[in-house]
Design an enzyme around this catalytic site. Sequence first.
Site, short mmCIF file in Angstrom:
data_model
loop_
_atom_site.label_atom_id
_atom_site.label_comp_id
_atom_site.label_asym_id
_atom_site.label_seq_id
_atom_site.Cartn_x
_atom_site.Cartn_y
_atom_site.Cartn_z
N LYS A 158 86.94 35.08 74.42
CA LYS A 158 88.14 35.39 73.82
C LYS A 158 89.20 34.46 73.70
O LYS A 158 90.40 34.73 74.06
CB LYS A 158 88.57 36.63 74.69
CG LYS A 158 87.70 37.75 74.48
CD LYS A 158 87.81 38.48 73.23
CE LYS A 158 86.33 39.24 73.18
NZ LYS A 158 85.96 39.51 71.65
N THR A 159 88.75 33.20 73.41
CA THR A 159 89.87 31.95 73.27
C THR A 159 89.68 31.38 71.80
O THR A 159 90.40 30.67 71.52
CB THR A 159 89.41 30.82 74.27
OG1 THR A 159 88.17 30.71 74.01
CG2 THR A 159 89.62 31.18 75.48
N SER A 203 86.60 30.81 70.07
CA SER A 203 85.72 29.99 69.99
C SER A 203 84.51 30.29 68.97
O SER A 203 84.06 29.25 68.23
CB SER A 203 84.64 30.23 71.37
OG SER A 203 84.34 31.69 71.39
N THR A 204 84.60 31.56 68.39
CA THR A 204 83.86 31.87 67.16
C THR A 204 84.36 31.14 65.90
O THR A 204 83.88 30.51 65.04
CB THR A 204 83.88 33.42 66.99
OG1 THR A 204 83.34 34.17 68.33
CG2 THR A 204 82.54 33.77 65.92
N SER A 210 92.71 40.27 75.53
CA SER A 210 91.92 40.46 74.60
C SER A 210 90.59 41.06 75.01
O SER A 210 89.93 41.69 74.16
CB SER A 210 91.84 39.04 73.95
OG SER A 210 90.86 38.90 73.12
N GLY A 214 89.75 38.91 65.83
CA GLY A 214 91.16 39.08 65.40
C GLY A 214 91.63 40.42 65.24
O GLY A 214 91.68 40.90 63.88
#
Length: 723
Positions: free
Chosen positions: A457-458, A460-461, A554, A675
């Site tokens: 949840k930072t 990364s994707t 998140s 998002g």
Amino acid sequence: MAKWNRQLLDKYCKEYRVPVISFISSKPEDQLKRIKIKGSSLWMWQNQRIYNLTVSPSPIHKISRIGAYRNPNVPSSPPDWVLFEIPSKNFEPILTGTVRNGYERAVVIRDKGAEDGVERVIFGRNLTDFQVKMCFLDAIWWAMGTKETFQLDRYVQVDIDDIFVGAQGTRIVEEDVRHLIESQKSFRKSVENFKFMLGFSGSYFRNGDDLEDRGDEFLVESAKEFVWFPHMWRHNHAHEHNFTYLEAIMVQNRIFAQNMHLPVDYPYAIAPQHDGVFPVHEEMFEAWKKVWNVSVTATEEYPHFKPPTARKGFIHSGIHVLPRQTCGLYTHTQFFDEYPEGFEKVIRSIQGGDLFFTILLNPISIFMTHQQNYAHDRLALYTFENLFRFLKCWTNIQLKWQDPISSAEMYFRKFPEERVPVWTNPCTDPRHQAILPPSYNCSRKSLPDLLILGPQKTGSTALGSFLSLHPNVSQNVPVPGSFEEVQFFGGQNYLKGVQWYMSNFPNSTASTTVIYEKSATYFDNPAAPKQAAALIPRAKLIVILQNPSQRAYSWYQHLLAHKDPTVISSGSSLLSILSTNSTTSPMWKIRQRCISGGKYVQHLDKWLEHYSLQQIYFVDADELRNEPAKVLTSITKWLDLPDFPFETHIRFSPSKGFHCRLIDGKTLCLGGSKGRKYDEMAPELREKLDEIFEMDNSALYKFLKKMRLKIPDWLQEAVRGRA
Ligand SMILES: Nc1ncnc2c1ncn2[C@@H]1O[C@H](COP(=O)(O)OS(=O)(=O)O)[C@@H](OP(=O)(O)O)[C@H]1O
């Protein structure tokens, strides 16, 4: 040692009753022979020569036999021993030596701590002499206080590989088999229950001259005397064959065993030349299980052949792989006077050398010998007879034999940390490379150069998807079941092995300079750093620094969206989840998952145990979100990739509220799970989270500052806000 440090050390040792083991060496240039040891009533003599060594009565000795006495071939050795005078009852000799004029002095002495409260074992000699080395082991076991757990039992297994294999003129004859049976009987006097273990390849039965054929027949007639295990039908190299072929030849060997009434009593097998065991040839493991129900094997190759003292075991696909030791006997060694570098070498190894200490230092020793070592001069019988005798003479060790299944059970009970293998890159060890199945291709790049560690949840994707725009970058194929991530290190997929991991990177082409893999689960996984470093030690790593409060929120939204039963059924708000203090409740697990990834320094410390700081790149999550092209340009430089105009391939999508890729004129945003749209964090929740992460944020701030790395704005504010 500086006085102040010495005082601290002594204070520590005194207070916590920690004994000290120290070594003193001679100074050959020094004129002074008799010296008083500072701060002690002990006197020592340096540059001495000794004529006898005797193990003194002391409770320290566990393996050394008290009273054992020898003349250590003194005249030829240099006069460089340090000897201690044996003064009062405050000291106790551990090992004594006699000097030329007949005085007895201590080579190893125990200071009982009566003078300054610190117990010591002081050595006047290095560990080149086997008796001094045994005293050192005894001193360590004593210092560790392992009185209750220390065991004198040592299990020894001698495998005879290549039964029936070998050219005419190298094979055993009837007389050799009789000696084998006799030796087995006499070995039982030193090794409880001793049995030779015979690994057979049926295809070569009666393949010698007349005498040797009779030898084979007599061995089969005497089959019940021994324990038998399958080798391979024709000494085949497993890595060259697939499952169908391996199954077929194993079945042939099994039919041979049935026809010859060989008692194959244990689900144990050995692969010729360790081929297929490590590096693992999955198809051999499968064939073994199907045909022989194998559950235990052994190899010399894990993790590497050298150093022999660092060999370990592992469990893969239900098969327990035990470490196997070498005893210096190979198929070509059949005669004393033709032994390479002289048979003296083996004798030295037996008499207080490597072979002797292999048994002392391993609870279970599995030795590999070959049929040929029992023919002609019967070097193996000589070796083991003398080894067992030497051990009996100098140690209190109780030698025993047990079946390999019991050994495997005992081994992994003693060393549970070895159960999960640590995979290494087989292409970097020539011995491993030589036995790789053809499905491995060491000339192709198939391991990542870069790991995006997360945490979860930072962003990364998004980072990965933008990086993939670069023409010289390739990534893994999406893995179903784990959100497309490979999740190899520290996870269940790790058990699938290296070949499985490599199979996830089939897309690299000639233009690929960087292969990356992003698994956001890696960052806070305690096993991942060690496992990653073992396989890809030169990889670069990216860590994304996101405000941990925001990250936790998140993650909570992710759980809500996935209708996590604990979150939904309890109707819990994040605030109440955070207030849970029952560590056994399912809510606690949720709490930990929200919090863990945000404890940056705690996890970074683990990564830095295995990777250098220069291998790690830190990305500010806010910068990634707001100015991805700028972040990607910097990463490209760091990776030594050619420049790429990310700004023309990334565009902000007002409807998504995030930047997206622009491919062939089309805006491609990440899916709905990245998002998400949700309410902003309530001030009360933010306050609570900021409080939870206060210490961690402060540690991260200090770490980045110390390392002269950029401090993200959110971190500056978080630290300032709580100052
Ligand atoms: N460009 C772009 N597009 C979409 N999302 C973006 C982007 N940049 C950053 N982010 C933030 O990434 C958050 C998801 O992080 P991860 O991809 O690391 O999540 S995961 O752990 O892999 O599931 C995701 O979290 P949520 O907002 O909670 O969904 C986003 O805030």
